[in-house]
Every structure is written in C-alpha cells, then in structure tokens.
Design an enzyme around this catalytic site. Structure first.
Site, PDB file in Angstrom:
ATOM      1  N   CYS A  54      -1.173   9.429  -1.131  1.00  0.00           N
ATOM      2  CA  CYS A  54      -0.238   8.556  -0.408  1.00  0.00           C
ATOM      3  C   CYS A  54      -0.069   7.204  -1.092  1.00  0.00           C
ATOM      4  CB  CYS A  54      -0.744   8.266   1.007  1.00  0.00           C
ATOM      5  SG  CYS A  54      -0.861   9.661   2.089  1.00  0.00           S
TER       6      CYS A  54
ATOM      7  N   ARG B 283       8.599   0.870   9.586  1.00  0.00           N
ATOM      8  CA  ARG B 283       8.540   1.033   8.129  1.00  0.00           C
ATOM      9  C   ARG B 283       9.907   0.921   7.438  1.00  0.00           C
ATOM     10  NH1 ARG B 283       4.689   5.515   5.680  1.00  0.00           N
ATOM     11  NH2 ARG B 283       4.790   3.975   4.017  1.00  0.00           N
TER      12      ARG B 283
ATOM     13  N   HIS C 149       3.198  14.676   6.939  1.00  0.00           N
ATOM     14  CA  HIS C 149       3.926  14.622   5.666  1.00  0.00           C
ATOM     15  C   HIS C 149       3.498  15.840   4.848  1.00  0.00           C
ATOM     16  CE1 HIS C 149       4.588   9.951   5.471  1.00  0.00           C
ATOM     17  NE2 HIS C 149       5.745  10.548   5.697  1.00  0.00           N
TER      18      HIS C 149
HETATM   19  N1  ARG Z   1       0.721   5.164   8.362  1.00  0.00           N
HETATM   20  C1  ARG Z   1       1.601   5.802   7.433  1.00  0.00           C
HETATM   21  C2  ARG Z   1       2.632   6.617   8.180  1.00  0.00           C
HETATM   22  O1  ARG Z   1       2.294   7.214   9.167  1.00  0.00           O
HETATM   23  C3  ARG Z   1       0.828   6.650   6.487  1.00  0.00           C
HETATM   24  C4  ARG Z   1       1.669   7.209   5.367  1.00  0.00           C
HETATM   25  C5  ARG Z   1       0.895   8.115   4.470  1.00  0.00           C
HETATM   26  N2  ARG Z   1       1.640   8.475   3.345  1.00  0.00           N
HETATM   27  C6  ARG Z   1       1.784   9.721   2.847  1.00  0.00           C
HETATM   28  N3  ARG Z   1       2.416   9.868   1.732  1.00  0.00           N
HETATM   29  N4  ARG Z   1       1.357  10.753   3.501  1.00  0.00           N
HETATM   30  O2  ARG Z   1       3.783   6.664   7.829  1.00  0.00           O
END
Ligand code: ARG
Length: 289
Positions: free
Chosen positions: A281, A112, A187
């Site tokens: 998200c 990411r 998160h």
């Molecule tokens: N697949 C992403 C990750 O694991 C999902 C992010 C979800 N975003 C959030 N704000 N919780 O990073």
C-alpha cells in the site's frame, strides 16, 4: 546410442522439481512519508479511530521499508505529504502507471478525495503529459495490479466497475475485473499479489465465486494463501521478480514462496496496519516513467 534427455516438467511446483532461478528487475517506486499519518476516521474494518496511533513509530517502520527498497537496488521517489491527508502515505492508491501513462485516482470516500489531485500534481511536476483524470471512481494500484500485460482490476468496495473499461481504453491492455466480497480485503492488493509476469498469489475467500473461477483459469499454478496469511496482510506484498517483501507473520506464504525459488523478506508495519495498510500500500510503481 545415448538415452534421450527426459523432458523437464514445465512447472517448478511439481514435487521434486527444482525451483527456477529468480531474477530481480530494478523498479522505480513512489512513496509518501507518513508525516501526517493518523487514524481519525474509519473507512475500512481495520481502522479504529479511538485507538491511539504513534506517528514516530509509523515513520520508523516506513523508513525501514524505504531503505530496504534502496538496498535491493530500486529507485525510490518521494512525494511531499500534505497535512490533513492521513492516508496519503498509501501511495499505491495515488494513481496507476503503465507504459508511462498515468491514470489519476478518484477516491470513494470524501476523506481521501484530495489525494487524487495531489498525486497528479506530482506527476505534472515530473513533466508527465500522458495523464487522464478519470470519470469513474478508482483507487489506483490499490485495485489495479499489472501481471505481465494484463491489468487485474478489483471492484466491490472501492473502484467502480465502470472504471475498468476506462482503464482498458486508456492503457490499451486487457483489463480483467475481479469482485471482492470480504470487507477486510477491500482493495485488490490486500487479497492478491503479483509475483512475476505470469504468477500471482491470492486468497480465494476474498473473491466472489465467479472471480475465483476466473483466477483459477488464468493462474492454475497460483500460490494460494490461507485465511491466516490474508488476515496478517501477507498478500499486501511487493515482488521484484525475486525478492518478495511481505508481513513476517504470513508464515505459510513465506514457505510457499521459498519452495518456488523466491526470496521472501519479512517486513512489518504494525502502525500503518491500524489504517488497514501494509508494505505494498505504501508503494506505487512508476512503470516506464
Ligand atoms: N486507510 C486506507 C483506506 O482505507 C488504507 C489504504 C490502503 N491502501 C492499499 N493500497 N490497500 O483507504
């Protein structure tokens, strides 16, 4: 002599008290269409790359959320999705914006990392100048949630606790660190949602004992989510002060919110849930931009 008026109870949570009249305030939001959405790596326990995903369904579910924001009177800005960044749809992680100041996101996982600069480019294109490229890892509004003038800051899985001091210095608002302990709620915005300038809802089991004590101290009247609410991502919710958009399966939370005078609106994004993401998200709030 007329009798003195009884003093009204302060909190609307007392039995028999009438819920307060909730007022929505229009927000400016940034979203990223899920054009390149996929689950082809796993960085949280929800992600199972061997399970198929359907980009078309993701788009339809996301469109519903996007249209709902607009129907509720919010302004939605869009950022162009980049190929090769399947999680870019989760705009909440792209930055943190407070008082028109933009703290860039620096991701924990290599899959990411390119999203951070991609989001900052968008802010530069808008003419923003008050931008900080961070020294420490932070995943934007995934881990930073503003409640009134206090920034709650998650750590434990993604955001480096050293980022909390960096955010406090940059924004000039008090930052309160909270430690997440359950990998399913990696998160802060999967474990706690902001309802108004001084109200939150959260799942205690997602936090360390010390952080649970801090939350009880700061928000003694908070709405407490059950494990079942948290497991259906009910805390990944967006509130404009009146409407609360959340998973329709979070039935206990929906009842608790109604009792407090909020208007919960069920919104489901099962395709995006395969990546461990929900409505909140997909949403980044642009405060004073
Ligand atoms: N697949 C992403 C990750 O694991 C999902 C992010 C979800 N975003 C959030 N704000 N919780 O990073």
């Amino acid at each position: 002599m007329p009798e003195a008026e009884p003093i009204a109870p302060a909190a609307a949570t007392r039995p028999g008290a009438t819920a307060p009249q909730r007022v929505a305030t229009p927000r400016r939001l940034l979203m990223c269409p899920p054009r390149h959405f996929d689950v082809n790596y796993s960085i949280n326990p929800w992600m199972e790359p061997e399970k198929p995903t359907d980009q078309g369904s993701a788009q339809i579910q996301w469109d519903r959320l996007h249209d709902l924001y607009r129907e509720l009177g919010h302004t939605v800005e869009l950022i162009r999705p980049e190929p090769g960044l399947p999680d870019m749809v989760f705009a909440a992680n792209g930055a943190t914006v407070v008082d028109g100041k933009v703290l860039g996101a620096r991701f924990r996982h290599v899959q990411r990392t390119a999203e951070g600069p991609a989001y900052l480019d968008w802010f530069r294109e808008q003419g923003c100048t008050d931008i900080l490229w961070p020294e420490h890892i932070n995943e934007g509004e995934g881990d930073y949630l503003l409640v009134g003038r206090r920034l709650l800051a998650g750590t434990g899985f993604r955001t480096d606790p050293r980022s909390h001091a960096e955010a406090q210095e940059f924004f000039g608002v008090p930052v309160t660190g909270l430690t997440l302990v359950d990998p399913r709620f990696y998160h802060l915005d999967t474990a706690l949602a902001v309802l108004s300038d001084d109200e939150v809802m959260y799942y205690p089991g997602a936090f360390s004992p010390g952080s649970q004590a801090v939350l009880r101290e700061l928000y003694p009247d908070a709405v407490l989510a059950t494990a079942a609410d948290a497991e259906v991502f009910g805390l990944n919710a967006f509130s404009d002060g009146r409407h609360v958009l959340l998973s329709s399966a979070a039935t206990h939370l929906i009842g608790a919110l109604k009792a407090r005078g909020f208007e919960p609106i069920g919104i489901d994004l099962p395709e995006l849930m395969k990546a461990g993401g929900g409505a909140k998200c997909c949403t980044l709030e642009l405060r004073d931009l």
